[in-house]
Design a protein around this motif. Structure first.
Motif, mmCIF file in Angstrom:
data_model
loop_
_atom_site.group_PDB
_atom_site.id
_atom_site.type_symbol
_atom_site.label_atom_id
_atom_site.label_comp_id
_atom_site.label_asym_id
_atom_site.label_seq_id
_atom_site.Cartn_x
_atom_site.Cartn_y
_atom_site.Cartn_z
ATOM 1 N N SER C 185 -1.336 8.936 3.114
ATOM 2 C CA SER C 185 -1.858 8.461 1.825
ATOM 3 C C SER C 185 -1.236 9.235 0.675
ATOM 4 N N ALA C 188 2.490 8.400 0.293
ATOM 5 C CA ALA C 188 2.669 7.054 -0.258
ATOM 6 C C ALA C 188 2.427 7.029 -1.763
ATOM 7 N N GLY C 189 1.668 8.006 -2.258
ATOM 8 C CA GLY C 189 1.424 8.084 -3.685
ATOM 9 C C GLY C 189 2.563 8.762 -4.437
ATOM 10 N N THR C 216 -8.311 6.840 9.025
ATOM 11 C CA THR C 216 -7.816 7.247 7.716
ATOM 12 C C THR C 216 -6.573 6.457 7.355
ATOM 13 N N LEU C 218 -5.410 3.609 8.592
ATOM 14 C CA LEU C 218 -5.634 2.164 8.449
ATOM 15 C C LEU C 218 -6.290 1.842 7.107
ATOM 16 N N ASN C 219 -7.110 2.740 6.618
ATOM 17 C CA ASN C 219 -7.861 2.481 5.393
ATOM 18 C C ASN C 219 -7.204 3.043 4.147
ATOM 19 N N SER C 220 -5.984 3.505 4.276
ATOM 20 C CA SER C 220 -5.358 4.166 3.139
ATOM 21 C C SER C 220 -5.452 3.311 1.886
ATOM 22 N N CYS C 221 -5.845 3.956 0.788
ATOM 23 C CA CYS C 221 -5.925 3.239 -0.480
ATOM 24 C C CYS C 221 -4.532 2.980 -1.049
ATOM 25 N N ALA C 222 -3.509 3.599 -0.476
ATOM 26 C CA ALA C 222 -2.139 3.354 -0.929
ATOM 27 C C ALA C 222 -1.504 2.268 -0.073
ATOM 28 N N PRO C 223 -0.925 1.239 -0.674
ATOM 29 C CA PRO C 223 -0.238 0.252 0.157
ATOM 30 C C PRO C 223 1.100 0.846 0.618
ATOM 31 N N ILE C 225 1.911 1.416 3.802
ATOM 32 C CA ILE C 225 1.713 2.222 5.003
ATOM 33 C C ILE C 225 1.403 1.297 6.173
#
Lengths: 253, 253, 253, 253, 253, 253, 253, 253
Positions: C185, C188-189, C216, C218-223, C225
């Motif tokens: 995450s 990716a940011g 964690t 799978l649910n990343s708030c960053a696309p 991934i």
């Protein structure tokens, strides 16, 4: 140092020894560590008198020995979950190391003489002692006075009532329990001391290696309880000490 | 008072007004509350300037109104998870009540003017605001200065870096995140302020209504993080305030 | 070849050497591999310079040795999760084999000299190295230039910032983490390089052998991934290389 | 701009208008966004022709409208999981918005005319279409040519075989399936196109709202599959486009 | 016999040798086994030519040897999950026993010469063979003709297509798979032969010791699949044979 | 004794040997055990003729031996889950100890000769015997007459019918089952004897170490069933005996 | 037909009307459906007199109506989980449709008059009836004689004993149960009829929407039980009919 | 009656009116209910003064009304989880029915005047009252004297201490708690009264609808606790009453 580095760059610019373009490039790519930002981070634990912590699961004896060797001069060291084989190697190489075999725990260094806070650690059963030891050593190494009281199970509530005064006189309490993990709820109903709850994997069947006490602690009907990972005595000790330090430090600023 | 009660009993015994057998019976059955033990408990929250908390799920409007009515004179009141219908009733009956509809939260009373600590609350996303509000109101009602900063997601790390200073100046930080819940780990790597992490049920699919961020927070590789139940903003605010109060209070003893 | 086989059949039909009925029977029952369809499949990995992969769990040394023997001439070979006993047998029989004991990994063959893409692999901790090695060897065997960077944990964010440039210059990044698994995450940011996230079973308690980092990721708030199975370094390396090959190949068609 | 800011500072230093100490302070505290670092992040999506994505669950119509209003001039906008009420409001305010009611999806902006890659999206069933639409719109908005093929279930394998050629000609395939989620495994056995697998919550009973297909995809015996969160069509489309862009861009550097 | 017992009782009643009251008592308390009811049950397996099955986990060698000894004359015997130590003892005591060490399986007795049905067993991988063996031996011991085909993985679909004819000619197919467990779904899409699906614990990470393939099989989008417990090859073989026997038997009634 | 202690204090007060202030201090700080309150607790088990129970998992031989030594004079002792090594030590030190190696169980003391209730224990399989033994020894040590019947599986319902009379004559039945755990439901449908159901970890695959029978028992469609933790034979025996004692005792008050 | 198509092609080749290259292209790309392979699949259900099944969850009324319209002439139709709104539309458009509102089930077509097998369906409770209806209609539409018996719970075992004869005379039994799901185990102990077990989501608390009976059925200690997905009455009926058809058909070949 | 039926048969046999063969057939096929066996079962609840229980979830008003109508003359009736609509219908049809709307509970009949045991029910919170009511009504209808005490949470331990005497005077205690469910453990540590623990679905987040308190209760470190399904107040009341009746009844035999 970092400041100096930037200061020198600026001086070069002023003197005309460095073109603005050159300086720009340097500043743009300046490793963040040189801005003082990262240093704070990498030295954070040391400055807090926290020992450098080495999580040893899945590390070879060689790796562990090398890390200790590199760190030893700069910091106290706490090594958790040290495999048997590495425990022996450490014992041999560092005779001064404090070794807690039931916790697979090693501490190399000195506990601060002056303590700045009081932490009481209680366990629900005898089998939770190894986790408690992790909390104890970590908190002591960060300058806490620590008292550990074992086997204060919920099923004999008077044992809990008995230590109410000790708990009330502490800045923070660490409450460690496996099986059904009800102890923190009960303690939180008796004293105003904030509680760090640590579920342990002690138990069998539907305790699911610590899931049962973890859920119990998370769902406590009593406020004033915060929860750590299963068996994570280290983090409980760290958090307790960090909270006290942070608040005491601000006090004296 | 309780002491007095026992003292009087002892005096009666000495005077011979009460037989030893009678006294024995009284002492044996003495409600523990009369020993001072229970009172401390039932008044604990009040003495800490914590509002009496009413958890309203599954309570009827009538029940809620009756509880508020009974408590209102003795204490500030915080009511969490208040159903829509009860929210309206409270609004009508207590026009002075502060109502936060997005959190189904009600506060009746006055925030202490003098604050004795600083708590910063940050949320990873906009959808975590209702949980943050619970923390904020609870901590403020217990005498904390609170700053709330929304939408500091991990996917834009600079937003986190940007508030480092604010966090460092707080006694404690409450970090609230749903989805993958990585924010507390990142914040803990940047500042030495202890962190209370609150997972939220924000997310979908494999976030499993908050299990994903809960696990993330429990397993954080950064120490100095303690965890609350999913969506439990109230307990986070309470714990933050309780810790500061306990340690500050001991300071000044 | 297959085409040739069919072509010859058709020629036989034309020449009258084969009756239509005979040809019909052949074509009807033609193993699909003869239609070109299956070959693509069974030779897919070879044509992509991917080593034949042998998943060795639950296979006896005898079975493993026989498979290697049969495959060895046609293909590079990668054997994953090789039990200790088989590792030794391979070492003895194929002295040229590259053996990575910490990963229970074997590679027999040659890495392509000409690379056609760049993959950077980073791990959150030292304990994730065995998984990273699987990714590395697989990707290299498929013609990738690979750089591996260890121990870039989220709790010291500057370590991540420090390697931003390397990541940005890669076609794809593989990010490997256990415990709470927040590293993807965060990465990716920071960069626009697509990320293949691999959760590992490193951790304890509520990490549940990799479930925590899996959720964690799978649910990343960053696309940007995508996620692999727990500890599946092999597939991460394969996918990274396959993506680059597919897109580069179409480029040059 | 940021560069300019620093350049100006350096010029001031050279000219003697700013003392070195003053410059030092500015540089030390320079918000990271001013170093170009954060901007890259906050504009990352825009520069990649990715629409700004708004995740609308738990957001009020007012919040959603405000975010759209603020973003609309700078970027294409994609809004996912838009509640019914907000859908209507958007429709009324932005008649030009493309609205996909079955996906609760909104796209405001223009799809790039020139495409730079080919993505094929296939679904196992009719009920997976809403998720596919998210992938499609996202990928198209990032400059991809997209073909979507519905209802290619595993139980009729010939339907899969039938589209082999289309899949082989794509840079990447997105395979979307609920229930048992076996489709990606089958497709991966037929073509060398890398696959992004998206489990959906379609199903009942032991599909556990998408857990079954999620596990299936993570455990696929075929390499070359990476996995997204349940129902996360948006991220699949984003990842597919990001990968192609990154690799194509490096190509042409 | 039981019938005889009751008949004799009735005769005694008629003859006046037994009072009605006495007869009443007997009939009231008649062990149900004497009504013929229980016998049917306890001999059910034998009459179906099913071997007596001994589930050996947690049984001591002594217990296992005693059970075999007692049963051996009346029935074929199949012993599943036999611990190493007991395997050796059985081998020594019953040299005629058929021992399948990779499955910890023992068969003592004779396979019926005349078969009354055809069962095809296919496995997705080599590691599933031990489970397949259990199915095979059980079905053969109950009079089935059995063909076992190994390693027909979904990732090479042509291998499945290749055996379509064999499957179509079987009365029933047992399909055994670990990892993602997609094979039964694919097979069910190719043939009209009913499928008994057996998930295995083969796999790692998110396969969760067989949960992943179990869920896959339960959720199959193809009808005509029924599912067994993880690794339960025995029950699959039993069920296949029982179904064929029951239906064939009724046929010939 | 405790009563005596208080009585003496009161007498001292009356006699004037102790000032009221002194007495007050004692009473205030009186360990609750001295008020009779705690004694009930710490002596509860003894007074009920329950052996002191030592849960030995995670305890060292030294710890176990010390606990036994300390307790031995005051109470019967039951030690559960005793590790092999400690079993041997106990055997050697206390030759009179009853040792049940298949249950890792030790009983030191004497079973009461006069029994005050009847408990029937039945197990579904042979593998459940170790759990049954725990129940048996515990209940017997608390004064129960106990009959244990093994291997009464549901798959042969007549075996259950056969023992209906025995069950009906018992005060309470303990029903122990692994695998699918259906036995308690069936028994509850046959007799009016209340049932304590104990799930065991016997089974494999989807029995998930006892979760399957645990859920079965909790969801039983038959009322009159209460449930214990997985493998917790000790508590089942204790509860059965405690219930009978409590009710019988009240009877005779 | 397909054969004809290939035969014609071969004839064209022989005649020289088609070049080998042309023929090669056709053969290479021959849709597999033309080889007879796919047709079997797409017509499988029809040829088996199975109704075309439409799983209606998440389908709009429009979609459902269109599918029915298209299929109606070629096949019987069974539509499962039909939403209320669509039920009404179907009722209006197809007055001849059989509608089972408690199961949200629709059947359009005619049940075969000649039955070729006997299926008995029993449910543990009244609440399981909707699932049973799905099984019944599906099996009847595939030519089975079906008897359905409701409310045969385990807690009254005599109700089960009562229907033993009916069960024994059936080719196969479908046993449907929620809550603890013990019924199939009990039935399997009473008759030699193979059992298809269907867990239902009937229950509450720890039945976890069908997980409890699912696990019970998978772990049954009685062999001869195969399991379906939770609430999947349709597949149970289909599997029962398919098994009987397959075996009877082979009989008569 | 049944006895009579058999007696008559025997008399017919003796008189020669019935042949032995005829009698044999009757006896062989005698519904088990006619042997007295089933009657015991079907009348079990009535004979125990337990009301007939109707579990109303998923039952239509019509079904419920029909069942009540049929049962009403023979038995008291308790209907649990009655949907709103049916509650109203019952109220209208049976004005004498006792309706507890907060529990969706109906009782029709009369509580026995003479009680034969004492049950105390305590709940941890106000929200657990509906579950407690189910226990209360059930136990009272079976002849128990019942006292219910609400809101005795663990977080205020003195409230528990306060009712120790009441608990000690009861034959059995039912302890009902949601959230973390620690109350039974605490109570078990204070009194020797056996405890039936009922977890409730009260709570949120990681209480997982009652899983947390269920696990807590199953893992209790205090013996003397048996556990019911989540929210199953009915079974707790039934079990408590059944135990007391069984033991008291045997007493007086």
């Amino acid at each position: 140092m970092d400041k100096n580095k930037i200061r020198k760059l600026l001086e070069e610019v002023r003197k005309g020894n460095k073109s603005i373009k050159e300086a720009l490039t340097v500043l743009e790519n300046l490793p963040f560590i040189d801005l003082g930002f990262a240093k704070i981070d990498s030295h954070r634990e040391l400055r807090m008198d926290a020992p450098e912590a080495i999580y040893c699961t899945n590390k070879t004896p060689a790796q562990i020995m090398r890390i200790i060797e590199k760190m030893k001069n700069d910091s106290n060291i706490i090594a958790t979950r040290v495999p048997e084989k590495s425990l022996k190697k450490i014992k041999k190489t560092y005779p001064e190391a404090k070794i807690y075999p039931e916790s697979n725990l090693v501490f190399i260094g000195k506990f601060p003489k002056k303590t700045i806070g009081k932490v009481t650690i209680i366990t629900a059963g005898t089998s939770d002692i190894p986790v408690a030891r992790e909390s104890e050593i970590t908190a002591r190494s960060m300058g806490m006075e620590v008292e550990v009281i074992f086997d204060v199970g919920v099923s004999g509530i008077h044992r809990v009532l008995n230590i109410r005064n000790k708990l009330k006189k502490s800045d923070i309490a660490i409450v460690i329990a496996g099986m059904e993990g009800a102890l923190p709820s009960v303690v939180a109903g008796l004293v105003d001391t904030p509680i760090i709850a640590v579920p342990t994997s002690v138990g069998y069947g539907a305790s699911f290696k610590g899931i049962a006490p973890l859920l119990t602690m998370l769902n406590s009907c009593a406020p004033g309880i915060s929860v750590m990972n299963i068996d994570n005595g280290y983090s409980a000790g760290f958090f307790a000490a960090a909270v006290i330090k942070k608040i005491r430090k601000k006090e004296t600023e």
